[in-house]
Design a protein around this motif. Structure first.
Motif, mmCIF file in Angstrom:
data_model
loop_
_atom_site.group_PDB
_atom_site.id
_atom_site.type_symbol
_atom_site.label_atom_id
_atom_site.label_comp_id
_atom_site.label_asym_id
_atom_site.label_seq_id
_atom_site.Cartn_x
_atom_site.Cartn_y
_atom_site.Cartn_z
ATOM 1 N N LEU A 193 0.838 -1.106 -0.161
ATOM 2 C CA LEU A 193 -0.139 -0.199 0.323
ATOM 3 C C LEU A 193 1.203 1.019 0.008
ATOM 4 O O LEU A 193 1.409 1.398 0.602
ATOM 5 C CB LEU A 193 -0.637 0.141 1.162
ATOM 6 C CG LEU A 193 -1.884 1.458 1.204
ATOM 7 C CD1 LEU A 193 -3.281 0.731 0.706
ATOM 8 C CD2 LEU A 193 -2.200 1.132 2.528
ATOM 9 N N ALA A 194 0.234 2.546 -0.710
ATOM 10 C CA ALA A 194 1.438 3.319 -1.144
ATOM 11 C C ALA A 194 0.209 5.017 -0.628
ATOM 12 O O ALA A 194 -0.599 4.461 -0.982
ATOM 13 C CB ALA A 194 1.974 3.106 -2.445
ATOM 14 N N ILE A 195 1.442 5.543 -0.725
ATOM 15 C CA ILE A 195 0.374 6.806 0.207
ATOM 16 C C ILE A 195 1.472 8.529 -0.447
ATOM 17 O O ILE A 195 2.843 7.766 -0.044
ATOM 18 C CB ILE A 195 0.112 6.580 2.048
ATOM 19 C CG1 ILE A 195 -0.383 5.527 2.509
ATOM 20 C CG2 ILE A 195 0.118 7.986 1.978
ATOM 21 C CD1 ILE A 195 -0.620 5.698 3.783
ATOM 22 N N PHE A 245 -9.486 7.070 1.753
ATOM 23 C CA PHE A 245 -9.285 6.949 0.843
ATOM 24 C C PHE A 245 -8.558 5.281 1.696
ATOM 25 O O PHE A 245 -8.246 3.975 0.092
ATOM 26 C CB PHE A 245 -7.536 7.286 0.516
ATOM 27 C CG PHE A 245 -8.242 8.616 -0.660
ATOM 28 C CD1 PHE A 245 -9.800 9.172 -0.624
ATOM 29 C CD2 PHE A 245 -7.090 9.218 -1.262
ATOM 30 C CE1 PHE A 245 -10.286 9.966 -1.731
ATOM 31 C CE2 PHE A 245 -7.889 10.599 -1.888
ATOM 32 C CZ PHE A 245 -9.068 10.664 -2.137
ATOM 33 N N VAL A 246 -7.463 5.393 1.830
ATOM 34 C CA VAL A 246 -6.890 3.712 2.450
ATOM 35 C C VAL A 246 -8.125 2.949 2.334
ATOM 36 O O VAL A 246 -7.963 1.574 2.221
ATOM 37 C CB VAL A 246 -6.442 3.721 3.657
ATOM 38 C CG1 VAL A 246 -5.868 2.439 4.403
ATOM 39 C CG2 VAL A 246 -4.898 4.202 3.710
ATOM 40 N N ARG A 247 -9.026 2.672 3.119
ATOM 41 C CA ARG A 247 -10.049 2.168 3.567
ATOM 42 C C ARG A 247 -11.053 2.046 2.388
ATOM 43 O O ARG A 247 -11.011 0.697 1.880
ATOM 44 C CB ARG A 247 -11.370 2.573 4.377
ATOM 45 C CG ARG A 247 -12.447 2.090 4.608
ATOM 46 C CD ARG A 247 -13.830 2.068 5.952
ATOM 47 N NE ARG A 247 -14.142 3.604 5.208
ATOM 48 C CZ ARG A 247 -13.803 5.140 5.491
ATOM 49 N NH1 ARG A 247 -13.334 4.824 6.460
ATOM 50 N NH2 ARG A 247 -14.354 6.042 5.186
ATOM 51 N N GLU A 248 -11.286 2.589 1.579
ATOM 52 C CA GLU A 248 -11.713 2.584 0.058
ATOM 53 C C GLU A 248 -10.932 1.695 -0.707
ATOM 54 O O GLU A 248 -11.418 1.078 -1.555
ATOM 55 C CB GLU A 248 -12.521 3.468 -0.336
ATOM 56 C CG GLU A 248 -13.261 4.353 -0.269
ATOM 57 C CD GLU A 248 -13.171 5.770 -0.377
ATOM 58 O OE1 GLU A 248 -12.553 6.447 -1.393
ATOM 59 O OE2 GLU A 248 -14.092 7.170 0.597
ATOM 60 N N VAL A 249 -9.524 1.932 -1.067
ATOM 61 C CA VAL A 249 -8.753 1.021 -1.281
ATOM 62 C C VAL A 249 -8.512 -0.177 -1.502
ATOM 63 O O VAL A 249 -8.471 -1.472 -1.994
ATOM 64 C CB VAL A 249 -6.939 1.627 -1.860
ATOM 65 C CG1 VAL A 249 -6.628 0.613 -2.595
ATOM 66 C CG2 VAL A 249 -7.626 2.732 -2.450
ATOM 67 N N ALA A 273 -10.418 -3.560 -3.542
ATOM 68 C CA ALA A 273 -9.059 -4.836 -3.584
ATOM 69 C C ALA A 273 -9.784 -6.368 -3.405
ATOM 70 O O ALA A 273 -9.283 -7.032 -3.253
ATOM 71 C CB ALA A 273 -8.162 -3.969 -3.800
ATOM 72 N N GLY A 274 -10.897 -5.736 -1.915
ATOM 73 C CA GLY A 274 -11.061 -7.119 -1.091
ATOM 74 C C GLY A 274 -10.097 -7.576 -1.024
ATOM 75 O O GLY A 274 -9.447 -9.067 -0.953
ATOM 76 N N VAL A 275 -9.056 -6.855 -0.908
ATOM 77 C CA VAL A 275 -7.836 -7.223 0.544
ATOM 78 C C VAL A 275 -8.584 -6.240 1.989
ATOM 79 O O VAL A 275 -8.594 -5.396 1.748
ATOM 80 C CB VAL A 275 -6.809 -6.238 0.102
ATOM 81 C CG1 VAL A 275 -5.771 -6.030 0.971
ATOM 82 C CG2 VAL A 275 -6.422 -7.076 -0.792
ATOM 83 N N ALA A 276 -7.955 -7.395 3.009
ATOM 84 C CA ALA A 276 -7.516 -7.310 4.471
ATOM 85 C C ALA A 276 -6.095 -6.295 4.448
ATOM 86 O O ALA A 276 -6.061 -6.812 4.306
ATOM 87 C CB ALA A 276 -8.211 -8.240 5.588
ATOM 88 N N SER A 300 -4.207 -7.359 7.041
ATOM 89 C CA SER A 300 -3.731 -8.541 7.324
ATOM 90 C C SER A 300 -3.038 -9.324 6.582
ATOM 91 O O SER A 300 -2.329 -10.101 6.336
ATOM 92 C CB SER A 300 -4.145 -9.283 8.009
ATOM 93 O OG SER A 300 -5.830 -9.663 7.437
ATOM 94 N N ASP A 301 -3.679 -8.990 4.950
ATOM 95 C CA ASP A 301 -2.592 -9.316 3.527
ATOM 96 C C ASP A 301 -1.950 -8.852 3.422
ATOM 97 O O ASP A 301 -0.850 -9.708 2.776
ATOM 98 C CB ASP A 301 -4.121 -9.796 2.635
ATOM 99 C CG ASP A 301 -5.768 -10.103 2.954
ATOM 100 O OD1 ASP A 301 -5.251 -11.652 3.482
ATOM 101 O OD2 ASP A 301 -6.317 -9.729 2.073
ATOM 102 N N LEU A 302 -2.017 -7.385 3.873
ATOM 103 C CA LEU A 302 -0.542 -6.576 3.286
ATOM 104 C C LEU A 302 0.603 -6.738 3.618
ATOM 105 O O LEU A 302 0.465 -7.296 4.859
ATOM 106 C CB LEU A 302 -1.092 -5.058 3.783
ATOM 107 C CG LEU A 302 -2.052 -4.272 2.993
ATOM 108 C CD1 LEU A 302 -2.368 -3.033 4.071
ATOM 109 C CD2 LEU A 302 -2.165 -4.844 1.623
ATOM 110 N N ASP A 303 1.729 -6.652 3.415
ATOM 111 C CA ASP A 303 3.131 -6.730 3.122
ATOM 112 C C ASP A 303 4.218 -5.539 3.921
ATOM 113 O O ASP A 303 5.152 -5.793 4.467
ATOM 114 C CB ASP A 303 3.994 -7.756 1.923
ATOM 115 C CG ASP A 303 3.295 -9.164 1.443
ATOM 116 O OD1 ASP A 303 2.964 -9.894 2.811
ATOM 117 O OD2 ASP A 303 2.796 -9.017 0.480
ATOM 118 N N ALA A 304 3.091 -4.918 3.864
ATOM 119 C CA ALA A 304 5.028 -3.557 3.660
ATOM 120 C C ALA A 304 3.461 -1.999 2.980
ATOM 121 O O ALA A 304 2.782 -1.996 2.271
ATOM 122 C CB ALA A 304 5.639 -3.881 2.542
#
Length: 225
Positions: A4-6, A45-49, A53-56, A58-62
């Motif tokens: 995830l990028a910000i 924006f973070v929540r909507e992204v 994508a249907g991603v939690a 806990s699925d993120l790596d970085a």
């Protein structure tokens, strides 16, 4: 890996992509053209992204965040959001200079135009620009000079990309079609994929190139008896 990028160095943007050995797959994006609503839109924006994508979490790596340069309040909004999420989700947070996103976005077009060196520039207000100079080759781009902040007319006479170039076309060689660009999170992801996220820095310190316009009021003098 899911990253995830910000970025809030100019406008606010959030993007999610899956990075792999040959590039990246962009999964979801949220962006605004407003340069003054970073704090209000960043968390939504973070929540909507993630929802798109249907991603939690806990699925993120970085996470990757743009570290500027940019205005104090707006830039802090993105960095603090990234640091907070990294802490809450127990994820590494990597910092990237936001102007790298501009270099990444224009790279293919600049190289196709035969440019071997370019400037990227954003609005620094006070009739100044933030800028960096890059060398281009078939293998990618390399930072030659920067970051700097100053008058547009003081910069090298090179093809110039970004909103800073568009503001001062009499001083810079603004490239047509690319003079309104702002750093965006999706291109931080592209740059991270190009560099290899394992090669990025975990330093997320904001790149402030000058003092804030906001000043702490001086203590009042005590009234004499």
């Amino acid at each position: 890996m899911l990253v995830l990028a910000i970025d809030s160095s100019a406008t606010a943007s959030v993007a999610l992509a899956r990075l792999h050995e040959t590039g990246y797959d962009l999964l979801a994006v949220r962006e605004t053209d407003d340069t003054r609503s970073h704090a209000e839109v960043m968390a939504p924006f973070v929540r909507e992204v993630l929802d798109d994508a249907g991603v939690a979490s806990s699925d993120l790596d970085a996470l990757v965040c743009g570290t500027g340069p940019g205005p104090f309040t707006g830039l802090r909004a993105g960095i603090v959001t990234a640091r907070t999420l990294g802490f809450a989700w127990n994820l590494p947070v990597y910092g990237m200079m936001s102007l790298t996103a501009l270099a990444e976005e224009v790279f293919d077009s600049a190289l196709a135009a035969g440019h071997t060196e370019i400037l990227v520039a954003t609005d620094a207000r006070r009739r100044e620009v933030y800028s960096a100079r890059y060398a281009l080759s078939a293998g990618g781009y390399e930072l030659l000079e920067g970051l700097t902040v100053g008058k547009a007319e003081e910069l090298a006479d090179l093809p110039a990309y970004g909103r800073g170039a568009g503001l001062y076309p009499d001083a810079l060689q603004a490239v047509e079609g690319f003079s309104d660009l702002q750093p965006r999170a999706r291109f931080l992801l592209a740059a991270a994929a190009r560099a290899g996220i394992e090669n990025l820095s975990t330093d997320t310190s904001a790149l402030y190139l000058r003092e804030s316009d906001a000043k702490v009021p001086a203590a009042r003098k005590k009234a004499s008896a």
